[in-house]
Design an enzyme around this catalytic site. Sequence first.
Site, PDB file in Angstrom:
ATOM      1  N   ARG A   1      63.118 -37.443 126.535  1.00  0.00           N
ATOM      2  CA  ARG A   1      63.991 -36.390 126.622  1.00  0.00           C
ATOM      3  C   ARG A   1      63.833 -34.776 125.749  1.00  0.00           C
ATOM      4  O   ARG A   1      63.732 -34.626 124.632  1.00  0.00           O
ATOM      5  CB  ARG A   1      65.822 -36.291 126.014  1.00  0.00           C
TER       6      ARG A   1
ATOM      7  N   GLU B   1      65.287 -27.300 129.841  1.00  0.00           N
ATOM      8  CA  GLU B   1      65.007 -27.591 130.863  1.00  0.00           C
ATOM      9  C   GLU B   1      65.970 -26.961 131.691  1.00  0.00           C
ATOM     10  O   GLU B   1      67.421 -27.241 131.306  1.00  0.00           O
ATOM     11  CB  GLU B   1      64.607 -29.487 131.454  1.00  0.00           C
TER      12      GLU B   1
ATOM     13  N   HIS C   1      58.190 -32.366 133.419  1.00  0.00           N
ATOM     14  CA  HIS C   1      59.432 -33.498 133.328  1.00  0.00           C
ATOM     15  C   HIS C   1      59.930 -33.607 134.642  1.00  0.00           C
ATOM     16  O   HIS C   1      60.771 -34.266 135.197  1.00  0.00           O
ATOM     17  CB  HIS C   1      60.515 -33.314 132.714  1.00  0.00           C
TER      18      HIS C   1
END
Length: 249
Positions: free
Chosen positions: A207, A232, A249
């Site tokens: 993550r 992100e 991702h």
Amino acid sequence: MKLVIDDACYAYDTIFSDFGEIKTLPGRSIDKASVQDADILIVRSRTKVNQALLEGSKVKFVGSTVAGLDHVDQDYLKDNDITFFSAQGCNSMAVAEFVISAIVNLADELEFDYTKKTLGIIGVGNVGSRLADKADLMGIKTLLNDPIRQENENLPNFVDLNTALSADIVTFHTPLSFGGNHPSYQLLNETNFHNISEKTILFNAARGGVIKEKIWEKTQTMVNIIDCWENEPNINQNLQKDAYWATPH
């Protein structure tokens, strides 16, 4: 029955149309007003599911179609009798294969024998355990770090974080957590980045936020492979431009 669904969820109309009326929104546009009269909420990671979103609503079921859990306040859901299901583990094989394929590609391009490398796997859950199995089959020595599993299962072959970080190849597969005895937020930071050297192959396939990017972008490594980013959907362009593989991702 009314369902509010992130419009990025795959085939939502086919899957959920029999359950009732569907309202779709971009995940970042799902707000308190849009869920007030909803019975079911289906999200991805871009929607923060918590008291601020759900208080006063009719929602009794929340489903998350992604593997991560850091966008969902599970304690709030439990305390308010809201059922929760996630897709945790759904992509574990794909992520493990992503790491293995990168190692094989690098071994070919940089002309090294991967069986003579050590692989530090930080986070040995759904993804990390599959990756460890594949690495063992390929003859790669693994250094496994997962303090939560270590405490619960007393696994004799696990190592501490600094030992795992000293491996030739280091890859992160933890969830993103901020509390408890073992928070993973900025797990790799200024206090332990010295374990990473100019000979390290470093992955983040966990993550964004698990690695402190301000330190990472100033640290010389052999190779960076990055699938997860701290802010992100924005990415760190300093890291991206020099990465061997940089994926969204």
